[in-house]
Design a protein around this motif. Structure first.
Motif, mmCIF file in Angstrom:
data_model
loop_
_atom_site.group_PDB
_atom_site.id
_atom_site.type_symbol
_atom_site.label_atom_id
_atom_site.label_comp_id
_atom_site.label_asym_id
_atom_site.label_seq_id
_atom_site.Cartn_x
_atom_site.Cartn_y
_atom_site.Cartn_z
ATOM 1 N N LYS A 197 -12.676 21.878 6.175
ATOM 2 C CA LYS A 197 -13.202 21.404 7.453
ATOM 3 C C LYS A 197 -12.924 19.908 7.691
ATOM 4 O O LYS A 197 -13.739 19.184 8.232
ATOM 5 C CB LYS A 197 -14.701 21.661 7.549
ATOM 6 N N LEU A 198 -11.725 19.449 7.275
ATOM 7 C CA LEU A 198 -11.324 18.069 7.550
ATOM 8 C C LEU A 198 -10.103 18.078 8.469
ATOM 9 O O LEU A 198 -9.315 19.017 8.452
ATOM 10 C CB LEU A 198 -10.953 17.343 6.244
ATOM 11 N N GLN A 199 -10.022 17.031 9.299
ATOM 12 C CA GLN A 199 -8.862 16.936 10.207
ATOM 13 C C GLN A 199 -7.743 16.101 9.596
ATOM 14 O O GLN A 199 -6.568 16.324 9.892
ATOM 15 C CB GLN A 199 -9.304 16.319 11.544
ATOM 16 N N ASN A 200 -8.137 15.104 8.791
ATOM 17 C CA ASN A 200 -7.121 14.227 8.192
ATOM 18 C C ASN A 200 -7.649 13.675 6.871
ATOM 19 O O ASN A 200 -8.817 13.330 6.760
ATOM 20 C CB ASN A 200 -6.794 13.052 9.141
ATOM 21 N N GLN B 85 0.852 -1.194 0.000
ATOM 22 C CA GLN B 85 0.000 0.000 0.000
ATOM 23 C C GLN B 85 0.890 1.247 0.000
ATOM 24 O O GLN B 85 1.806 1.374 0.804
ATOM 25 C CB GLN B 85 -0.889 -0.005 1.246
ATOM 26 N N ILE B 86 0.605 2.125 -0.937
ATOM 27 C CA ILE B 86 1.302 3.406 -1.036
ATOM 28 C C ILE B 86 0.275 4.503 -0.772
ATOM 29 O O ILE B 86 -0.826 4.472 -1.335
ATOM 30 C CB ILE B 86 1.934 3.592 -2.430
ATOM 31 N N GLY B 87 0.626 5.424 0.098
ATOM 32 C CA GLY B 87 -0.329 6.473 0.438
ATOM 33 C C GLY B 87 0.305 7.847 0.511
ATOM 34 O O GLY B 87 1.528 7.990 0.564
ATOM 35 N N TYR B 88 -0.576 8.828 0.512
ATOM 36 C CA TYR B 88 -0.129 10.215 0.683
ATOM 37 C C TYR B 88 -1.140 10.920 1.576
ATOM 38 O O TYR B 88 -2.344 10.896 1.316
ATOM 39 C CB TYR B 88 -0.019 10.941 -0.655
ATOM 40 N N THR B 89 -0.634 11.525 2.660
ATOM 41 C CA THR B 89 -1.485 12.273 3.586
ATOM 42 C C THR B 89 -1.356 13.764 3.281
ATOM 43 O O THR B 89 -0.252 14.310 3.310
ATOM 44 C CB THR B 89 -1.068 11.996 5.050
ATOM 45 N N LEU B 90 -2.483 14.370 2.961
ATOM 46 C CA LEU B 90 -2.479 15.799 2.626
ATOM 47 C C LEU B 90 -2.188 16.624 3.880
ATOM 48 O O LEU B 90 -2.536 16.225 5.004
ATOM 49 C CB LEU B 90 -3.817 16.218 2.022
ATOM 50 N N SER B 91 -1.583 17.752 3.679
ATOM 51 C CA SER B 91 -1.209 18.596 4.821
ATOM 52 C C SER B 91 -2.453 19.138 5.525
ATOM 53 O O SER B 91 -3.491 19.388 4.909
ATOM 54 C CB SER B 91 -0.330 19.761 4.349
ATOM 55 N N LYS B 92 -2.326 19.283 6.851
ATOM 56 C CA LYS B 92 -3.448 19.778 7.658
ATOM 57 C C LYS B 92 -3.843 21.192 7.249
ATOM 58 O O LYS B 92 -5.007 21.560 7.302
ATOM 59 C CB LYS B 92 -3.097 19.708 9.134
ATOM 60 N N ASN B 93 -2.879 22.027 6.863
ATOM 61 C CA ASN B 93 -3.192 23.389 6.429
ATOM 62 C C ASN B 93 -4.126 23.391 5.228
ATOM 63 O O ASN B 93 -5.048 24.199 5.132
ATOM 64 C CB ASN B 93 -1.913 24.150 6.080
ATOM 65 N N LEU B 94 -3.879 22.451 4.319
ATOM 66 C CA LEU B 94 -4.679 22.385 3.106
ATOM 67 C C LEU B 94 -6.094 21.878 3.380
ATOM 68 O O LEU B 94 -7.074 22.463 2.938
ATOM 69 C CB LEU B 94 -3.985 21.485 2.073
#
Length: 197
Positions: free
Chosen positions: A190-193, A176-185
């Motif tokens: 209105k999302l936390q993660n 599994q390859i993933g990417y977590t978007l930055s919290k600022n973005l």
């Protein structure tokens, strides 16, 4: 129980259901080799197999007891169906917003008795087969490693080490390859993660 007898036995000091049968030592590659074996006083048992004539292209079995005849007394342990060990490996790595997860699993040092080879190599005329049959022994292909094709009596049908194969493996069960978007973005919507994978 298979054609030619049972293929496992259990002995004290050995794994349960150890593969047991005749020890293959290549193929009889020519009629002259078969004649030489039969002319040798130590190899009189090569002329027939339970009353069926041995032919060039048949498996050459080892005379383990040295009496010059291939009989049930020449059978030996030919494989172990139990792995020496089972193993796995989980890898997790991340860099900045990227992450990688891998799950590997394997077994080592075990054998399988591949009875399907009798059908794959089309020893019975009423079964479909594969193109591997084109590589079988014939007078025009004497260096083959696959026994001659045939229907009916054939010494390949006996329980033997030719059908024992290494069943060790290592496989990648999950990656599994993933990417977590930055919290600022994502805070702007209105999302936390938020992780895409």
């Amino acid at each position: 129980y298979l054609t030619g007898g049972t293929y496992t036995r259990t002995y004290a000091g050995h794994p349960v259901s150890t593969f047991f049968g005749y020890v293959a030592n290549g193929l009889i590659t020519s009629q002259s080799q078969l004649d030489a074996l039969n002319n040798n006083a130590k190899a009189k048992g090569f002329t027939s197999w339970d009353g069926t004539a041995t032919r060039a292209g048949d498996i050459l079995y080892v005379d383990n007891d040295g009496n010059g005849t291939i009989t049930g007394n020449d059978q030996a342990i030919i494989g172990n169906p139990w792995p020496a060990f089972v193993y796995g490996l989980n890898l997790n790595a991340s860099y900045k917003g990227f992450d990688l997860m891998m799950n590997w699993q394997g077994v080592a040092d075990l054998d399988v008795y591949n009875y399907e080879l009798l059908y794959i190599y089309n020893l019975y005329s009423d079964y479909n087969s594969t193109t591997k049959t084109l590589e079988a022994w014939s007078t025009s292909n004497p260096d083959a490693t696959i026994p001659r094709l045939g229907n009916g009596a054939h010494n390949f049908q006996r329980v033997n080490s030719y059908l024992v194969e290494d069943a060790s493996y290592l496989k990648l069960k999950n990656v599994q390859i993933g990417y977590t978007l930055s919290k600022n973005l994502i805070s702007k919507i209105k999302l936390q993660n938020l992780r895409v994978y």
